[in-house]
Design an enzyme around this catalytic site. Structure first.
Site, PDB file in Angstrom:
ATOM      1  N   ASP A  10       0.920  -1.202  -0.053  1.00 45.07           N
ATOM      2  CA  ASP A  10      -0.052  -0.027  -0.045  1.00 45.07           C
ATOM      3  C   ASP A  10       0.842   1.341  -0.092  1.00 45.07           C
ATOM      4  OD1 ASP A  10      -0.924   0.563   3.245  1.00 45.07           O
ATOM      5  OD2 ASP A  10       0.958  -0.413   2.659  1.00 45.07           O
ATOM      6  N   ASP A  15       6.669   1.341   2.070  1.00 42.89           N
ATOM      7  CA  ASP A  15       6.225   0.311   0.931  1.00 42.89           C
ATOM      8  C   ASP A  15       7.132   0.577  -0.186  1.00 42.89           C
ATOM      9  OD1 ASP A  15       3.783   0.954   2.626  1.00 42.89           O
ATOM     10  OD2 ASP A  15       3.388  -1.138   1.753  1.00 42.89           O
ATOM     11  N   ASN A  42      -2.384   2.923   3.310  1.00 43.71           N
ATOM     12  CA  ASN A  42      -2.020   4.195   3.662  1.00 43.71           C
ATOM     13  C   ASN A  42      -2.571   5.158   2.867  1.00 43.71           C
ATOM     14  OD1 ASN A  42       0.390   3.431   5.577  1.00 43.71           O
ATOM     15  ND2 ASN A  42       1.428   2.624   3.760  1.00 43.71           N
ATOM     16  N   THR A 126       2.665  -6.299   2.789  1.00 42.58           N
ATOM     17  CA  THR A 126       3.304  -5.077   3.589  1.00 42.58           C
ATOM     18  C   THR A 126       2.085  -4.006   3.716  1.00 42.58           C
ATOM     19  OG1 THR A 126       3.971  -3.947   1.779  1.00 42.58           O
ATOM     20  CG2 THR A 126       5.341  -5.517   2.717  1.00 42.58           C
ATOM     21  N   PHE A 167      -1.550  -0.907  12.397  1.00 42.73           N
ATOM     22  CA  PHE A 167      -2.272  -0.525  11.355  1.00 42.73           C
ATOM     23  C   PHE A 167      -2.962  -1.186  10.242  1.00 42.73           C
ATOM     24  CE2 PHE A 167      -3.714   2.862   8.444  1.00 42.73           C
ATOM     25  CZ  PHE A 167      -3.717   2.544   6.987  1.00 42.73           C
ATOM     26  N   ASN A 168      -1.837  -2.345   9.623  1.00 40.15           N
ATOM     27  CA  ASN A 168      -2.553  -3.143   8.617  1.00 40.15           C
ATOM     28  C   ASN A 168      -3.193  -4.044   9.134  1.00 40.15           C
ATOM     29  OD1 ASN A 168      -0.413  -2.057   6.643  1.00 40.15           O
ATOM     30  ND2 ASN A 168       1.063  -3.527   7.228  1.00 40.15           N
ATOM     31  N   HIS A 241       9.744  -0.737   8.573  1.00 40.23           N
ATOM     32  CA  HIS A 241       8.675  -2.042   8.712  1.00 40.23           C
ATOM     33  C   HIS A 241       8.410  -2.912   7.626  1.00 40.23           C
ATOM     34  CE1 HIS A 241       6.657   0.256  12.144  1.00 40.23           C
ATOM     35  NE2 HIS A 241       6.460   1.487  11.325  1.00 40.23           N
ATOM     36  N   ASP A 242       8.085  -2.209   6.217  1.00 42.85           N
ATOM     37  CA  ASP A 242       7.915  -3.148   5.223  1.00 42.85           C
ATOM     38  C   ASP A 242       9.373  -3.598   4.610  1.00 42.85           C
ATOM     39  OD1 ASP A 242       5.222  -0.990   4.190  1.00 42.85           O
ATOM     40  OD2 ASP A 242       5.320  -2.658   5.631  1.00 42.85           O
TER      41      ASP A 242
HETATM   42  O1  RIB Z   1       2.038  -0.422  10.834  1.00 45.71           O
HETATM   43  C1  RIB Z   1       2.998   0.090   9.897  1.00 45.71           C
HETATM   44  C2  RIB Z   1       2.414  -0.428   8.481  1.00 45.71           C
HETATM   45  O2  RIB Z   1       1.308   0.039   8.285  1.00 45.71           O
HETATM   46  C3  RIB Z   1       3.350  -0.504   7.367  1.00 45.71           C
HETATM   47  O3  RIB Z   1       3.185  -1.409   6.513  1.00 45.71           O
HETATM   48  C4  RIB Z   1       3.176   0.842   6.706  1.00 45.71           C
HETATM   49  O4  RIB Z   1       3.171   1.070   5.702  1.00 45.71           O
HETATM   50  C5  RIB Z   1       1.616   1.012   6.866  1.00 45.71           C
HETATM   51  O5  RIB Z   1       0.909   0.334   6.103  1.00 45.71           O
HETATM   52 CA    CA Z   2       2.696  -0.702   4.085  1.00 46.51          CA
END
Ligand code: RIB
Ligand code: CA
Length: 311
Positions: A10, A15, A42, A126, A167-168, A241-242
């Site tokens: 996203d 990403d 996102n 991701t 979040f994801n 993160h990703d």
């Molecule tokens: O919480 C972090 C994740 O949420 C990452 O993948 C960031 O890009 C958002 O998508």
């Molecule tokens: Ca992401």
């Protein structure tokens, strides 16, 4: 060639950084990326798809990009524009590429890649797990054709979008629950680990100095992302993160993981989207997945810089 891999994302700043690394890994033959698929998270899925097309265009990467789901089935879309900007790039200018999205939806590309492969494939997710859940629901036979799903998502201590939820998973908890109970092996890269997979401002300077289009793009987007998220890594840098999920999919020696029960809260009023992991207790809950528990940050960042030198 290795196991075909689909990167479902996203884009979003981290990403974008992950796509730069996925390209470098593909160039090296360390990750056989068969397709990039996009999902709303996102930013909205149109923006995410535009960003993915422009990133692969900038990199000169001949990989299909397929648009996925515009929103969860059971909830309104929640985006992270406050972190990634409404353009998903925090204002970083990308040349508009001439690439166009694949005519198939993301889930059909997942099915088609799996069907045409002589071995089960990997998905590296991701973003929210909407596309993976839709693919599994649309093509029940797909589950047997997935070797594993590597997921950036969840947390075993605390969330980022709410105190409980990452979040994801928060965007579409039911999709995460569907994937985690599908029987498809999964590895979860949670916030607790990705917050330790941070890159410092000095290390970003080293990345920029490498000078390739991918390295400069990586430094640009993460450089703007860093001040917004440094607090999650104790002020030390920007959590990748990703990028960690993608690099881990190519080399799992960078992290430790353990089989674990992973559940998702879908009904809680303040805990919706929380991932519940059973790392220590003897509740005998079925160990349905694998939880990534630690990362060797120095080795990870060294690998990132090595890959960014590829271009
Ligand atoms: O919480 C972090 C994740 O949420 C990452 O993948 C960031 O890009 C958002 O998508
Ligand atoms: Ca992401």
């Amino acid at each position: 060639m290795g196991v075909p891999v689909i990167v479902d994302c996203d884009p979003g700043t981290d990403d974008v950084a992950a796509l730069v690394l996925a390209h470098a890994l593909a160039q090296r033959g360390d990750l056989d990326v068969a397709a990039v698929t996009t999902v709303a998270g996102n930013v909205d899925v149109e923006q995410a798809t535009r960003n993915a097309l422009d990133v692969v265009g900038l990199l000169g990467w001949d990989v299909p990009v397929a648009r996925g789901a515009a929103k969860p089935l059971v909830a309104d879309l929640v985006t992270a524009a406050e972190i990634h900007g409404t353009d998903g790039l925090l204002g970083v200018e990308l040349p508009t590429s001439s690439r166009v999205a694949d005519g198939r939806p993301a889930w059909q590309v997942m099915r088609d890649v799996a069907a045409s492969s002589d071995q089960p494939i990997d998905v590296v997710a991701t973003g929210p797990l909407t596309n993976v859940a839709v693919a599994l629901a649309t093509y029940p036979e797909l589950g047997e054709r997935l070797r594993r799903v590597v997921v950036m998502g969840g947390a075993f201590l605390a969330g980022n979008t709410t105190p409980a939820a990452e979040f994801n998973v928060y965007v579409y908890p039911e999709a995460a629950q569907r994937v985690f109970t599908s029987g498809v092996p999964f590895w979860l890269c949670p916030l607790d680990v990705t917050h330790e997979a941070y890159i410092t401002a000095d290390e970003l300077g080293q990345a920029r100095a490498l000078g390739s289009p991918g390295a400069v793009l990586f430094a640009d987007v993460i450089g703007r992302y860093l001040p917004l998220v440094a607090r999650y890594s104790g002020g030390r840098g920007a959590a990748l993160h990703d990028p960690l999920a993608v690099v881990y999919a190519a080399d799992d020696s960078l992290c430790t993981s353990a089989e674990c029960f992973v559940g998702v809260e879908t009904r809680g009023s303040i805990t919706r989207g929380m991932t519940v992991t059973d790392r220590y207790s003897d509740t005998k809950l079925e160990r349905n997945g694998h939880l990534v528990e630690t990362v060797d940050r120095a080795a990870f960042v060294a690998r990132v810089l090595d890959l960014l030198a590829v271009g």
